[in-house]
Design a protein around this motif. Structure first.
Motif: not given
Length: 305
Positions: A70-77
């Motif tokens: 979830a943190a990586e997806a949020a960072e990519a976004r």
């Protein structure tokens, strides 16, 4: 992913030439923009954004080796929002536009851009990448800039899902010396500047990401950029523009000649004259100039320059 209203993905992606440089990919027919992103975890994800159903917002798609957390997806976004300048406030530019004489020659182009969802510039995920690519644009053809960027990504970029590569991190570039940039990247006189920039960024001597701080006074930010080897007036103002500081015009041979043609001048206007033309725009002078000079790009297929 929410976007400001109005917002045009194509006008933002094709706002300047970055979309044409590795590792960006742009599919104008399907309105999809993507690239590999190097995350803080060290993982490289393939990210792609496209208009959502009914043209509402943007849909973000990620591909990775293993499921991103979830943190990586949020960072990519967050990185893609930064790249598309989605959080830049253009209301002060709109107010400045309405306060100016509508007969000024650049006003129609600026108004068209804002009404049609333009006015935002494509950026890189990091200030370091923007700085490197700015150096690659100095005193050369666009074909050479493209070739140098492609060689840099191929030689030093970390592998991404699907076979691509991310733009190299400062630490990866700092491990190479001037000879590598001269012989492998074929960067010419830029070779020592690239090596020095990578070392300064990797060591923390130059806190490039800290330059995003809106509280940092623009004269001080300009001084820090000019302290980087290879950053003269054009390169410094170009990087300032990508940091959301639009007072400078970032003049080069291309935009000088384009402005002379647009304004029907037989001779190139002096830099002093150009600054006088756009002085009424104040802190938005550079963006107003850029929107005028690129006004015809968005009706042209392929690379417009």
């Amino acid at each position: 992913m929410q976007v400001p209203v109005p917002f045009d993905l194509a006008r933002t992606v094709r706002s300047h030439g970055w979309y044409d440089l590795a590792p960006w990919r742009w599919d104008g027919d399907r309105l999809r923009v993507g690239r590999p992103l190097l995350l803080a975890s060290g993982r490289v994800v393939e990210a792609e954004a496209a208009p959502g159903p009914g043209g509402r917002g943007l849909v973000l798609r990620l591909a990775a080796e293993g499921r991103p957390g979830a943190a990586e997806a949020a960072e990519a976004r967050a990185l893609l929002r930064r790249c598309l300048s989605l959080d830049e406030d253009l209301e002060p530019l709109r107010r400045r536009l309405e306060a100016l004489d509508p007969g000024r020659p650049e006003v129609p182009a600026v108004r068209r851009a804002l009404v049609r969802g333009g006015g935002r510039l494509l950026r890189s995920p990091t200030v370091f990448e923007d700085a490197v690519k700015t150096l690659l644009t100095t005193n050369c053809s666009w074909a050479l800039t493209r070739a140098m960027a492609a060689r840099l990504v191929e030689a030093l970029g970390r592998p991404a899902p699907g076979g691509g590569r991310a733009f190299p991190a400062a630490a990866d570039m700092a491990r190479e010396g001037e000879r590598f940039y001269r012989e492998t990247i074929r960067a010419g006189y830029r070779a020592p500047f690239l090596a020095a920039l990578a070392r300064a960024a990797a060591s923390g001597e130059a806190d490039l990401e800290g330059w995003r701080d809106p509280a940092l006074p623009e004269p001080e930010l300009a001084r820090r950029i000019r302290a980087l080897p290879g950053f003269g007036p054009y390169a410094a103002e170009h990087l300032l523009r990508l940091l959301g500081r639009h007072a400078g015009l970032a003049l080069d041979a291309w935009n000088r000649s384009a402005l002379a043609r647009l304004r029907g001048r037989r001779r190139l206007p002096t830099d002093r004259a150009l600054r006088r033309w756009y002085a009424p725009w104040g802190e938005w002078a550079g963006l107003a100039m850029w929107l005028e000079v690129t006004d015809g790009w968005h009706d042209a297929p392929g690379r417009p320059w």
